[in-house]
Design an enzyme around this catalytic site. Structure first.
Site, short mmCIF file in Angstrom:
data_model
loop_
_atom_site.label_atom_id
_atom_site.label_comp_id
_atom_site.label_asym_id
_atom_site.label_seq_id
_atom_site.Cartn_x
_atom_site.Cartn_y
_atom_site.Cartn_z
N ARG A 1 0.59 6.68 7.29
CA ARG A 1 0.49 6.82 5.85
C ARG A 1 -0.01 8.15 5.57
O ARG A 1 0.03 8.52 4.50
CB ARG A 1 -0.47 5.69 5.40
CG ARG A 1 0.16 4.22 5.57
CD ARG A 1 -0.55 3.32 4.64
NE ARG A 1 -0.47 2.00 4.99
CZ ARG A 1 0.44 1.23 4.35
NH1 ARG A 1 1.57 1.69 3.81
NH2 ARG A 1 0.56 -0.04 5.08
N LYS B 1 17.12 3.48 0.06
CA LYS B 1 18.21 3.31 1.49
C LYS B 1 19.65 2.54 0.72
O LYS B 1 19.48 1.29 1.21
CB LYS B 1 17.71 2.68 2.68
CG LYS B 1 16.74 3.49 3.51
CD LYS B 1 16.21 2.69 4.49
CE LYS B 1 15.16 3.25 5.31
NZ LYS B 1 14.59 2.38 6.42
N ASP C 1 14.42 -0.81 0.33
CA ASP C 1 15.40 -1.10 1.55
C ASP C 1 16.50 -2.19 1.16
O ASP C 1 17.38 -2.05 0.53
CB ASP C 1 14.35 -1.33 2.54
CG ASP C 1 14.93 -1.31 4.17
OD1 ASP C 1 16.09 -0.80 4.24
OD2 ASP C 1 14.38 -2.09 4.97
N GLU D 1 7.50 2.05 -6.60
CA GLU D 1 7.61 1.64 -5.16
C GLU D 1 7.93 2.86 -4.19
O GLU D 1 8.42 4.03 -4.54
CB GLU D 1 8.97 0.64 -5.05
CG GLU D 1 8.73 -0.54 -4.43
CD GLU D 1 8.18 -1.11 -3.24
OE1 GLU D 1 7.25 -0.03 -2.74
OE2 GLU D 1 8.29 -1.93 -2.79
N ASP D 2 7.44 2.68 -2.72
CA ASP D 2 7.75 3.63 -2.00
C ASP D 2 9.13 3.76 -1.56
O ASP D 2 9.71 4.74 -1.44
CB ASP D 2 6.59 3.45 -0.54
CG ASP D 2 6.87 2.13 -0.12
OD1 ASP D 2 7.60 1.43 -0.52
OD2 ASP D 2 6.24 2.07 1.14
N PHE E 1 14.07 4.65 10.12
CA PHE E 1 12.92 4.19 9.68
C PHE E 1 12.04 5.57 9.37
O PHE E 1 11.83 6.43 10.47
CB PHE E 1 12.24 3.53 10.89
CG PHE E 1 11.18 2.41 10.28
CD1 PHE E 1 11.48 1.34 9.54
CD2 PHE E 1 9.86 2.85 10.65
CE1 PHE E 1 10.35 0.78 9.01
CE2 PHE E 1 8.70 2.28 9.91
CZ PHE E 1 9.07 1.23 9.11
N LYS F 1 0.91 -1.16 0.02
CA LYS F 1 -0.04 0.11 0.00
C LYS F 1 0.86 1.17 0.04
O LYS F 1 0.30 2.39 -0.35
CB LYS F 1 -0.75 0.24 1.22
CG LYS F 1 -1.62 -1.25 1.34
CD LYS F 1 -2.39 -1.29 2.81
CE LYS F 1 -2.76 -2.59 3.31
NZ LYS F 1 -3.16 -2.57 4.69
N GLY F 2 2.33 0.98 0.34
CA GLY F 2 3.05 2.17 0.68
C GLY F 2 3.30 3.20 -0.55
O GLY F 2 3.26 4.23 -0.06
P1 IMP Z 1 12.53 -4.53 1.22
O1 IMP Z 1 12.35 -5.77 0.64
O2 IMP Z 1 13.69 -4.71 2.29
O3 IMP Z 1 13.33 -3.71 0.19
O4 IMP Z 1 11.45 -4.04 1.94
C1 IMP Z 1 10.66 -2.93 1.42
C2 IMP Z 1 9.57 -2.31 1.70
O5 IMP Z 1 9.65 -2.35 3.21
C3 IMP Z 1 9.03 -1.04 1.48
O6 IMP Z 1 8.14 -1.32 0.37
C4 IMP Z 1 8.41 -0.54 2.64
O7 IMP Z 1 7.15 -1.07 2.62
C5 IMP Z 1 9.05 -1.14 3.82
N1 IMP Z 1 9.97 -0.42 4.16
C6 IMP Z 1 11.29 -0.46 4.33
N2 IMP Z 1 11.99 0.68 4.84
C7 IMP Z 1 10.91 1.36 5.46
C8 IMP Z 1 10.89 2.61 6.30
O8 IMP Z 1 11.79 3.14 6.66
N3 IMP Z 1 9.81 3.14 6.51
C9 IMP Z 1 8.59 2.33 6.19
N4 IMP Z 1 8.61 1.29 5.58
C10 IMP Z 1 9.71 0.50 5.09
MG MG Z 2 5.81 -1.08 0.37
#
Ligand code: IMP
Ligand code: MG
Length: 179
Positions: free
Chosen positions: A165, A130, A102, A98-99, A152, A42-43
């Protein structure tokens, strides 16, 4: 809600400028293509809604939802499709919206699934990146709005435990909220 924020990282004004710049770049790059924006719920909803209006070439949109979290602040690498796309990707120049990128585990998985459906092309646009946290080597942002350090962040669609959100800016969440 606002009392849980340590500091504002990107203001509404800055976010507008970031989205404007991405929209211009994407419009230029996709002017002779068949652009399909795929928002990862949803982000990315707020980013998606603003980005599509900053894009001046024709585009279609679709949504998918995956769940990836082992806990509330970290990706597990195990990703489940909760809602799949409606559109058949053949013939589309797909741009994943994507939001935040990470560890990259979520997008690595989504990318593999979408590539197996034979889109004409597949690229990634993320509002936030990040880079220090990257744990996979097959995912990078073709379009990136801004980098954030290993903190975060919430707001503008990004949540902690489904909250925050609706903050109109991106802020750093106070550590004691999630520790
Ligand atoms: P990844 O699989 O570790 O790259 O995670 C990606 C998802 O983790 C993003 O689409 C977000 O929903 C969530 N996420 C990662 N870091 C943050 C943050 O700092 N704040 C909020 N959501 C995050
Ligand atoms: Mg997300």
């Amino acid at each position: 809600m606002i009392n849980d924020i340590e500091k504002v990282y990107y203001s509404e004004e800055t976010l507008r400028e970031i989205v404007e710049r991405l929209g211009k770049q994407i419009s230029e790059d996709y002017k002779d293509k068949n652009l399909l924006l795929v928002s990862v719920l949803k982000g990315s909803v707020i980013f998606m809604a603003d980005l599509m209006r900053a894009i001046t070439v024709p585009c279609a949109i679709d949504f998918m939802c995956v769940s990836s979290y082992a806990n509330k602040t970290e990706s597990s690498g195990v990703v489940k499709i909760v809602k799949d796309l409606d559109i058949n990707l053949e013939g589309w120049d797909v741009l994943i919206v994507e939001d935040i990128l990470d560890s990259g585990k979520t997008l690595s998985y989504i990318k593999k699934i979408l590539l197996s459906r034979n889109p004409k092309s597949l690229k990634i646009c993320t509002l936030l990146d990040k880079p220090e946290r990257r744990a996979v080597d097959d995912v990078f942002a073709d379009y990136s709005g801004a980098e954030v350090p290993d903190k975060f962040v919430v707001g503008y669609g990004l949540d902690y435990d489904e909250k925050y959100r609706n903050l109109p800016f991106i802020g750093v969440l106070k550590r004691d909220i999630y520790e």
